[in-house]
Design a protein around this motif. Structure first.
Motif, PDB file in Angstrom:
ATOM      1  N   ARG A 110       5.928   7.064  16.244  1.00  0.00           N
ATOM      2  CA  ARG A 110       4.312   7.202  14.408  1.00  0.00           C
ATOM      3  C   ARG A 110       5.170   7.879  13.573  1.00  0.00           C
ATOM      4  N   LEU A 111       5.662   9.452  13.773  1.00  0.00           N
ATOM      5  CA  LEU A 111       5.541  10.124  13.423  1.00  0.00           C
ATOM      6  C   LEU A 111       7.490  10.170  12.718  1.00  0.00           C
ATOM      7  N   GLU A 112       7.721   8.844  13.125  1.00  0.00           N
ATOM      8  CA  GLU A 112       9.498   8.604  12.514  1.00  0.00           C
ATOM      9  C   GLU A 112      10.041   9.704  13.401  1.00  0.00           C
ATOM     10  N   GLY A 113       9.876  10.221  14.427  1.00  0.00           N
ATOM     11  CA  GLY A 113      10.180  11.392  14.912  1.00  0.00           C
ATOM     12  C   GLY A 113      11.263  12.669  14.295  1.00  0.00           C
ATOM     13  N   VAL A 114       9.805  12.742  13.513  1.00  0.00           N
ATOM     14  CA  VAL A 114      10.378  14.356  12.974  1.00  0.00           C
ATOM     15  C   VAL A 114       9.032  14.994  12.627  1.00  0.00           C
ATOM     16  N   ALA A 115       8.630  15.817  13.092  1.00  0.00           N
ATOM     17  CA  ALA A 115       7.198  16.442  13.237  1.00  0.00           C
ATOM     18  C   ALA A 115       6.760  17.604  13.158  1.00  0.00           C
ATOM     19  N   HIS A 116       5.588  18.583  12.645  1.00  0.00           N
ATOM     20  CA  HIS A 116       5.901  19.656  12.755  1.00  0.00           C
ATOM     21  C   HIS A 116       4.169  20.444  13.883  1.00  0.00           C
ATOM     22  N   LEU A 117       4.366  20.862  13.868  1.00  0.00           N
ATOM     23  CA  LEU A 117       4.638  21.545  15.510  1.00  0.00           C
ATOM     24  C   LEU A 117       2.656  21.018  15.192  1.00  0.00           C
ATOM     25  N   SER A 143      15.049  15.847  -5.483  1.00  0.00           N
ATOM     26  CA  SER A 143      14.349  14.292  -6.144  1.00  0.00           C
ATOM     27  C   SER A 143      13.462  14.824  -5.512  1.00  0.00           C
ATOM     28  N   ASP A 144      12.167  14.234  -6.383  1.00  0.00           N
ATOM     29  CA  ASP A 144      10.527  14.271  -5.342  1.00  0.00           C
ATOM     30  C   ASP A 144      10.385  13.083  -4.817  1.00  0.00           C
ATOM     31  N   THR A 145      11.643  12.135  -5.010  1.00  0.00           N
ATOM     32  CA  THR A 145      10.863  10.789  -4.537  1.00  0.00           C
ATOM     33  C   THR A 145      10.528  10.395  -2.960  1.00  0.00           C
ATOM     34  N   ALA A 146       9.618   9.975  -2.930  1.00  0.00           N
ATOM     35  CA  ALA A 146       8.650   9.432  -1.489  1.00  0.00           C
ATOM     36  C   ALA A 146      10.051   8.753  -0.514  1.00  0.00           C
ATOM     37  N   GLY A 147      10.035   8.356   0.329  1.00  0.00           N
ATOM     38  CA  GLY A 147      10.745   8.033   1.609  1.00  0.00           C
ATOM     39  C   GLY A 147      10.045   7.974   2.561  1.00  0.00           C
ATOM     40  N   GLN A 148      10.977   8.011   3.880  1.00  0.00           N
ATOM     41  CA  GLN A 148      10.499   8.010   4.999  1.00  0.00           C
ATOM     42  C   GLN A 148      10.965   9.512   5.449  1.00  0.00           C
ATOM     43  N   ARG A 149       9.819  10.140   6.274  1.00  0.00           N
ATOM     44  CA  ARG A 149      10.103  11.348   7.050  1.00  0.00           C
ATOM     45  C   ARG A 149      10.914  11.885   6.923  1.00  0.00           C
ATOM     46  N   PHE A 150      12.420  11.359   6.844  1.00  0.00           N
ATOM     47  CA  PHE A 150      14.040  12.284   7.679  1.00  0.00           C
ATOM     48  C   PHE A 150      14.862  11.515   6.817  1.00  0.00           C
ATOM     49  N   ARG A 151      14.493  10.591   5.892  1.00  0.00           N
ATOM     50  CA  ARG A 151      15.909   9.683   5.042  1.00  0.00           C
ATOM     51  C   ARG A 151      15.124   9.442   3.974  1.00  0.00           C
TER      52      ARG A 151
END
Length: 296
Positions: free
Chosen positions: A3-10, A111-119
């Motif tokens: 759900r978090l696209e494979g990247v998460a903060h603690l 860049s400040d562009t939006a996108g997925q959490r890891f790309r």
């Protein structure tokens, strides 16, 4: 993690109901990777994603494009997008503090562009690539993105127009050289290289019962041999039977490998010019439905 696209903060994992001890246990068991303190990555992500998170950013440019499945030029470096106000930069190997440009295994993009959490999204990745890779490779990436390949293209018409509007003005002409009919990045590199050399070529030409990659001056056939379709003994024999048949019809055939096209383009174009300068005679069989020109 999916759900978090494979990247998460603690803190996100704790908010989802996991304790710090459970997170630590999952990391010891290999169910989570921790590229930097407080940040976790699912083990199914590529090493480049791990490196990008360790740096503190997301994949962009050719690194992001490759993650979408597009062909990219050989580059061992990871291309990372960081916010424009980022100041605490880290190395991709061990997370130590570095200054921008100090870690030679990272290409920094701001860049400040939006996108997925890891790309970043694909349009942003290609926008960055337009100023970062050779013209032929960029056109080849766009060709691949526009090609359906049995499903909807990664880069539909509306995304192509968005890309055009975001690209630097001096690079927008590259989009006009794109041709989704190209069946591989090698064909794209060959087409653009011939164009730049001032050599006119017809693409995807039907000659008798064969379709060839390029036809020059009505008699010189050029075929691009990529590893996937030309590497085995069956494919080798098929290609030689095909070349022999084309020779009987009056055509001269030149084949170039991935290594030649990518690493020795000067040698390729010298060979093409040398053969063309020797002249040839018109071949005897030519299918009526020929696509003239080199781009759509």
């Amino acid at each position: 993690m999916r759900r978090l696209e494979g990247v998460a903060h603690l803190q996100e994992l704790i908010a989802a109901g996991f304790s710090r001890y459970q997170v630590a246990a999952m990391m010891r068991q290999g169910q989570l990777l921790r590229p930097r303190i407080g940040w976790y990555v699912a083990p199914w992500h590529s090493p480049d994603v791990v490196r990008a998170v360790r740096v503190g950013g997301r994949l962009t440019c050719v690194s992001a494009a490759a993650s979408y499945g597009l062909p990219v030029p050989p580059d061992p470096r990871v291309h990372v997008c960081l916010p424009r106000n980022a100041s605490r930069l880290r190395a991709s190997s061990d997370g130590r503090r570095v200054a921008a440009g100090q870690d030679r295994s990272v290409v920094w993009h701001w860049s400040d562009t939006a996108g997925q959490r890891f790309r970043v999204d694909l349009v942003e990745a290609l926008r960055e690539a337009s100023t970062c890779v050779p013209a032929g490779w960029f056109v080849g990436m766009v060709d691949a993105g526009r090609r359906p390949d049995g499903g909807p293209p990664l880069l539909p018409a509306e995304s192509l127009e968005e890309l055009r509007s975001l690209m630097p003005r001096d690079k927008r002409g590259l989009l006009g050289r794109s041709d989704p009919a190209a069946e591989s990045v090698l064909e794209s590199l060959m087409r653009v290289g011939l164009e730049d050399a001032g050599v006119f070529a017809e693409t995807q030409v039907v000659l008798g019962s064969f379709r060839v990659d390029f036809l020059l001056d009505g008699w010189l056939v050029i075929e691009c041999d990529g590893g996937r379709h030309h590497s085995g003994p069956v494919e080798f024999e098929r290609d030689r039977r095909r070349d022999a048949a084309l020779s009987r019809l009056g055509y001269r055939v030149l084949r170039f490998s991935y290594r030649q096209i990518v690493e020795d383009w000067e040698g390729v174009i010298r060979t093409v010019r040398s053969v063309l300068s020797g002249g040839g005679r018109a071949a005897r069989i030519r299918h009526a439905s020929v696509r003239d020109g080199v781009s759509s």
